[in-house]
Design a protein around this motif. Structure first.
Motif, PDB file in Angstrom:
ATOM      1  N   ARG A  31       0.807  -1.259  -0.082  1.00  0.00           N
ATOM      2  CA  ARG A  31      -0.289   0.052  -0.029  1.00  0.00           C
ATOM      3  C   ARG A  31       0.924   1.017  -0.038  1.00  0.00           C
ATOM      4  O   ARG A  31       1.859   1.590   1.010  1.00  0.00           O
ATOM      5  N   VAL A  32       0.585   2.086  -1.125  1.00  0.00           N
ATOM      6  CA  VAL A  32       1.578   3.318  -1.220  1.00  0.00           C
ATOM      7  C   VAL A  32       0.885   4.443  -0.620  1.00  0.00           C
ATOM      8  O   VAL A  32      -0.328   4.664  -1.034  1.00  0.00           O
ATOM      9  N   TYR A  33       1.552   5.359  -0.085  1.00  0.00           N
ATOM     10  CA  TYR A  33       0.811   6.361   0.538  1.00  0.00           C
ATOM     11  C   TYR A  33       1.624   7.556   0.022  1.00  0.00           C
ATOM     12  O   TYR A  33       2.791   7.917   0.114  1.00  0.00           O
ATOM     13  N   ILE A  34       0.967   8.872  -0.195  1.00  0.00           N
ATOM     14  CA  ILE A  34       1.539  10.123  -0.519  1.00  0.00           C
ATOM     15  C   ILE A  34       0.646  11.402   0.231  1.00  0.00           C
ATOM     16  O   ILE A  34      -0.493  11.281   0.484  1.00  0.00           O
ATOM     17  N   PRO A  35       1.445  12.243   0.944  1.00  0.00           N
ATOM     18  CA  PRO A  35       0.774  13.345   1.497  1.00  0.00           C
ATOM     19  C   PRO A  35       0.327  14.372   0.138  1.00  0.00           C
ATOM     20  O   PRO A  35       1.348  14.934  -0.500  1.00  0.00           O
ATOM     21  N   THR A  36      -1.088  14.739   0.000  1.00  0.00           N
ATOM     22  CA  THR A  36      -1.196  15.260  -1.370  1.00  0.00           C
ATOM     23  C   THR A  36      -0.882  16.843  -1.115  1.00  0.00           C
ATOM     24  O   THR A  36      -1.060  17.504  -2.046  1.00  0.00           O
ATOM     25  N   GLU A  37      -0.909  17.432   0.181  1.00  0.00           N
ATOM     26  CA  GLU A  37      -0.712  18.825   0.128  1.00  0.00           C
ATOM     27  C   GLU A  37       0.683  19.140  -0.614  1.00  0.00           C
ATOM     28  O   GLU A  37       0.818  20.313  -1.054  1.00  0.00           O
ATOM     29  N   THR A  38       1.756  18.373  -0.590  1.00  0.00           N
ATOM     30  CA  THR A  38       2.899  18.548  -1.264  1.00  0.00           C
ATOM     31  C   THR A  38       3.128  17.684  -2.442  1.00  0.00           C
ATOM     32  O   THR A  38       4.390  17.771  -2.902  1.00  0.00           O
ATOM     33  N   THR A  39       2.223  17.005  -2.705  1.00  0.00           N
ATOM     34  CA  THR A  39       2.586  16.173  -3.933  1.00  0.00           C
ATOM     35  C   THR A  39       1.510  16.602  -4.999  1.00  0.00           C
ATOM     36  O   THR A  39       1.792  17.475  -5.961  1.00  0.00           O
ATOM     37  N   ILE A  40       0.378  16.005  -5.067  1.00  0.00           N
ATOM     38  CA  ILE A  40      -0.526  16.319  -6.151  1.00  0.00           C
ATOM     39  C   ILE A  40      -1.069  17.685  -6.149  1.00  0.00           C
ATOM     40  O   ILE A  40      -1.251  18.339  -7.418  1.00  0.00           O
ATOM     41  N   ASN A  41      -1.224  18.508  -4.916  1.00  0.00           N
ATOM     42  CA  ASN A  41      -1.514  19.810  -4.968  1.00  0.00           C
ATOM     43  C   ASN A  41      -0.577  20.715  -5.713  1.00  0.00           C
ATOM     44  O   ASN A  41      -0.911  21.882  -6.209  1.00  0.00           O
ATOM     45  N   ASN A  42       0.797  20.069  -5.745  1.00  0.00           N
ATOM     46  CA  ASN A  42       1.739  21.128  -6.308  1.00  0.00           C
ATOM     47  C   ASN A  42       2.234  20.300  -7.700  1.00  0.00           C
ATOM     48  O   ASN A  42       3.450  20.446  -8.189  1.00  0.00           O
TER      49      ASN A  42
END
Length: 308
Positions: A31-42
């Motif tokens: 299961r892979v996790y990313i923090p969207t505030e500093t990834t997808i949102n940017n």
């Protein structure tokens, strides 16, 4: 056993998904996790800074739990959010259906899979876009801590012997062991007084590794019997210990063994007074659990701070 699907977690802003790791081992996944505030949102920011990669291994005496249990899923959401890191949470094969070394082999395969993204052209788009393979950390609790320890040793040995070319593509910065599952044939410390729990753990070890002819003195469960400790493949190790857990003294012994082994790194210990095994998962909002999380996060980001 209850499980939860991957999701977008509203409380933390963390997005997760499940990925296959190996076609030859269908039940090996992550299961892979990313923090969207500093990834997808940017996502449109060409100068976006990649984030440290945490490869995590769950506990459960090699027999229980998965990355998909609510307890672990919630904890990884919080950890990824607080640390501002990418995480790969490994779903390795478990005993008794798959006895050791299956869990070790799967975890090594998962680490090799992660390394494929070092050039930004691996099989997973999230790791390509957001994970910095020059800032890799391994972590795990209980049996997962044992696995993280062995992955660190195997990584260091592979670097020395040049038996796995892919290890050159990543920089293993540190390892975090949360109340790791270590044992020995001769009881020490809390093992002498909490005989019931020790007996349970010994039984679980034999269930997980029936081929261990030396019992709990097998080097897979007893680091004191392992001559490779000086080969630990990172510069920093952090150990979390709970005062009331049965393996407390075994974990302190592990710290001493690392220091005396000739390994040139630094090892730190944080002990939670009055707490038992996996308290941080069972009571994640308690003061001691919050302090553990804070130290975990600072360990992952110390290199960032020193370079800032």
């Amino acid at each position: 056993m209850a499980t939860v699907p991957p999701s977008y977690d509203l409380n933390t802003g963390v997005l997760s998904k499940d990925v296959a790791i190996s076609a030859s081992t269908p039940c090996l996944s992550a299961r892979v996790y990313i923090p969207t505030e500093t990834t997808i949102n940017n996502h449109s920011n060409r100068n976006r800074k990649k984030l440290p990669l945490l490869v995590y291994f769950h506990g459960g005496a090699f027999c229980l739990e998965t990355p998909f249990s609510p307890m672990y899923h919630n904890y990884l959401n919080s950890l990824v959010s607080e640390a501002n890191a990418v995480a790969v949470f490994v779903h390795y094969r478990r005993a008794p259906e798959h006895s050791l070394p299956a869990a070790y082999d799967d975890s090594w395969t998962a680490l090799e899979w992660a390394s494929l993204h070092s050039g930004g052209n691996g099989p997973d788009e999230w790791l390509n876009a957001y994970a910095d393979l020059q800032k890799v950390y391994l972590a795990g609790d209980s049996a997962g801590g044992n696995i993280a320890h062995h992955m660190g040793l195997r990584f260091g040995c592979a670097l020395k012997t040049k038996t796995s070319d892919w290890v050159e593509g990543i920089d293993l910065r540190g390892i975090i062991l949360v109340q790791p599952f270590f044992m020995g044939n001769v009881p020490i410390g809390n093992e002498r007084t909490d005989k019931v729990t020790r007996s349970l753990l010994v039984g679980l070890w034999h269930l997980a590794c029936p081929s261990a002819t030396d019992g709990c003195d097998d080097l897979q469960i007893n680091p004191e019997k392992d001559p490779r400790l000086s080969s630990m493949g990172c510069a920093r190790v952090l150990i979390f210990i709970a005062e009331r857990e049965v393996q407390r003294d075994r974990e302190w012994l592990y710290r001493d063994l690392l220091v005396k082994s000739g390994w040139e790194g630094t090892v730190e210990v944080m002990e939670a007074k009055g707490e038992g095994h996996q308290f941080h998962l069972l009571h994640p909002t308690s003061d001691d659990a919050v302090n553990l999380m804070r130290r975990f996060v600072s360990f992952l980001n110390e290199n960032e701070i020193s370079q800032g």
